[in-house]
Design an enzyme around this catalytic site. Structure first.
Site, short mmCIF file in Angstrom:
data_model
loop_
_atom_site.label_atom_id
_atom_site.label_comp_id
_atom_site.label_asym_id
_atom_site.label_seq_id
_atom_site.Cartn_x
_atom_site.Cartn_y
_atom_site.Cartn_z
N CYS A 166 -7.34 -1.50 6.10
CA CYS A 166 -6.27 -1.77 7.05
C CYS A 166 -6.80 -1.58 8.47
O CYS A 166 -7.32 -0.52 8.80
CB CYS A 166 -5.08 -0.84 6.80
N GLY A 197 2.09 -1.06 9.69
CA GLY A 197 1.93 0.39 9.83
C GLY A 197 1.98 1.16 8.54
O GLY A 197 2.36 2.34 8.52
N LEU A 198 1.61 0.49 7.42
CA LEU A 198 1.58 1.15 6.10
C LEU A 198 2.92 1.76 5.71
O LEU A 198 3.01 2.84 5.11
CB LEU A 198 0.48 2.22 6.08
N ASN A 212 -0.34 -9.07 12.41
CA ASN A 212 0.68 -8.14 11.92
C ASN A 212 0.23 -6.69 12.07
O ASN A 212 -0.97 -6.39 12.02
CB ASN A 212 1.03 -8.44 10.46
N GLY A 257 -6.95 -16.78 4.20
CA GLY A 257 -6.73 -18.15 4.68
C GLY A 257 -6.62 -19.20 3.61
O GLY A 257 -6.60 -20.40 3.92
N SER A 293 0.84 -1.20 0.00
CA SER A 293 0.00 0.00 0.00
C SER A 293 0.88 1.25 0.00
O SER A 293 1.77 1.40 0.84
CB SER A 293 -0.92 0.00 1.21
N ILE A 310 -10.86 -10.61 1.52
CA ILE A 310 -10.91 -9.62 2.61
C ILE A 310 -9.50 -9.20 2.99
O ILE A 310 -8.53 -9.88 2.66
CB ILE A 310 -11.61 -10.18 3.86
N GLY A 368 -1.44 -15.65 0.51
CA GLY A 368 -0.38 -14.86 1.12
C GLY A 368 0.29 -15.51 2.30
O GLY A 368 1.39 -16.06 2.20
#
Length: 545
Positions: A131, A75-76, A72, A246, A48, A192, A267
């Protein structure tokens, strides 16, 4: 349509798999490499990106609360839109893949600025409105359908590329929000993002420096499926949905497809996997799907990473008069040459440190910031936590002369290699070239001398040759075709490799760059090299760096 067939997204037709934003492909070099090497990945998503640089949270940013389940709070972290655009301009992204830029902002104007800045280099946008752990961003905007509609409309009217909206599972009316986005011009939906935020602690102490974070991986699949189903029912057919949450095997892919997803993001399941293992996983996944899920070869290739913390006590501390200390603990572990551990001090942070010795665990700590200053201030009897070791095993038979080249704190990463090489070398030389600013920054010198021929250069001339480690090559009288193992700052490695290439082939030159890995299991991508490999799983010692 078969789940393994290419499908339309924007102006391209691509394979239906992606890696979600913020995982693995967070650096452009890694984006390019993964896109090129893994044919099953049709969509590649950036981390992001915001309008301005953002440092993000201090480590730990990732913790494992159950096997294959993570929390996690990155923090972008990002370099800002303009700098990221420059980085994207340097890569050769495959034209047959779709590059999806994940972007965020606190209002419509920031989203529009980032989109316009990146539009030239990407194929579409994913608006991060989900986020769960960044105040003023993401989920705080994405739970209001009117706000989502306004931001979507502003971006859609400002660019000519497809716009996807990434939604949070925390919204009770996710279908309504998705419909508002589509009605405002969105091309598709991504769902999501992580769930939560959640809280995870060790001995009653929060692991994440941010204290709370988004939950991913094992356990969130049912929620992801429900959200995708609700979205599909709300937006109708012919609206692309990228489903994730998931997914680990062909059965999960089939379930998301049945719920309404067209594309599938995988992921957290890829934790700990190096590039070739990820490539083999996606190849096997296609096979499992084509075999109607009668096989489960892909899931069998996934790794169980170990991120659990254990408390260690300082048994001995070797103080020097400078900012480099050697800490010997009561912990015994089995580490391979080049591997590293993470040291964690609750509510202060964690950092990766090379293993100088594993029996007992011994660390060399150079003070660089708040965490290393705090670690070096601890005394005999004090405790801290560790996890690991991490990094690939070095499969070298040491049948040639071997040269170890270390600079600064990188010297600490050579001791286990020196021991292993000394045991295996048979009538071959082991030459150890060490460079630092002064003698106080040359640790374990007596130990190195037990293993091989040691030459030292110090910038102030306080020990042996006055100069840099590059000045030692001629004095070492090295023979042609020998192994090189380099460990130190990037500038040092850039300086020594040309000298080494005059002596050996690139395949015999291994380097461990002093890049900062933040997770150790390959997910955050912060340790990506210039050619897109990740040091924590593909290295840390790699040939051809």
């Amino acid at each position: 349509m078969s789940l393994t067939e290419k499908r339309q997204i924007g102006s391209k037709k691509v394979m239906p798999f992606t890696i979600p934003s913020g995982i693995i492909t967070t650096e452009p070099s890694c984006l390019e490499r993964i896109a090129r090497e893994i044919p099953e990945l049709g969509v590649l998503t950036t981390k992001s990106i915001g309008s301005e640089p953002r440092v993000g949270n201090r480590e730990p940013i990732l913790a494992q609360y159950i096997p294959r389940g993570f929390v996690n709070a990155v923090g972008l972290t990002n370099p800002g839109a303009e700098e990221f655009a420059k980085k994207l301009s340097t890569i050769a992204f495959p034209p047959d893949k779709f590059l999806l830029a994940s972007i965020f902002g606190k209002d419509e104007s920031e989203f529009v600025f980032v989109a316009r800045t990146l539009e030239k280099y990407v194929d579409g946008f994913e608006l991060n409105l989900s986020c769960p752990h960044a105040k003023g961003y993401g989920m705080q905007l994405g739970q209001d359908k009117d706000v989502v509609g306004k931001i979507t409309q502003s971006v859609v009217h400002s660019v000519k590329k497809p716009v996807f909206i990434k939604l949070t599972p925390n919204a009770g009316n996710i279908g309504e929000i998705a419909k508002a986005a589509i009605d405002s011009g969105a091309y598709g939906i991504v769902a999501i993002n992580t769930v939560g935020p959640g809280y995870y602690s060790i001995d009653g102490l929060p692991v994440l420096t941010n204290k709370v974070g988004g939950i991913s991986g094992t356990g969130i699949t049912p929620l992801g499926l429900r959200c995708v189903r609700d979205i599909r029912q709300a937006v109708g057919e012919n609206i692309p949905i990228i489903g994730m949450g998931g997914i680990k095997n062909a059965t999960d892919v089939g379930a998301y497809a049945a719920a309404g997803a067209d594309f599938f993001g995988i992921g957290s399941a890829l934790a700990g996997m190096e590039e070739i293992e990820i490539k083999n996983y996606f190849f096997a996944l296609i096979g499992d799907i084509n075999n109607n899920c009668r096989t489960n070869n892909a899931e069998n290739l996934l790794k169980q990473v170990d991120m659990h913390y254990r408390k260690v006590k300082i048994e001995e501390k070797i103080d020097s008069s400078c900012d480099f200390k050697v800490i010997r603990t009561n912990e015994t572990l089995t580490a391979e040459p080049g591997q590293f551990i993470f040291a964690w001090i609750p509510e202060v942070g964690e950092k990766p440190l090379s293993v100088m010795d594993d029996r007992p665990l011994t660390l060399g700590v150079l003070e660089r910031g708040e965490f290393t200053r705090k670690l070096n201030s601890l005394r005999k009897g004090d405790c801290f936590y560790i996890r690991g070791p991490y990094g690939k095993k070095l499969n070298i038979n040491f049948n040639l002369d071997t040269v170890l080249v270390g600079g600064g704190c990188g010297i600490a990463g050579l001791t286990l290699i020196a021991r292993r090489a000394a045991k295996r070398l048979n009538n071959k030389r082991l030459v150890i070239l060490l460079g630092a600013k002064d003698k106080e920054h040359i640790p374990y010198l007596d130990v190195f001398k037990e293993y091989g021929e040691v030459l030292v250069a110090t910038e102030d001339g306080s020990l042996e040759l006055k100069g840099k480690v590059t000045d030692l090559f001629e004095k070492a009288k090295l023979t042609k075709e020998c192994y090189f193992f380099n460990c130190g700052p990037e500038k040092m490695i850039d300086a020594v490799i040309p000298l080494e290439l005059n002596i050996s082939r690139s395949q015999l030159i291994y380097s461990s760059l002093d890049f900062m890995t933040k997770c150790g299991v390959g997910l955050c991508g912060s340790c990506a090299t210039k050619d897109g490999r990740r040091l924590c799983v593909d290295g840390p010692f790699m040939a051809g760096v």
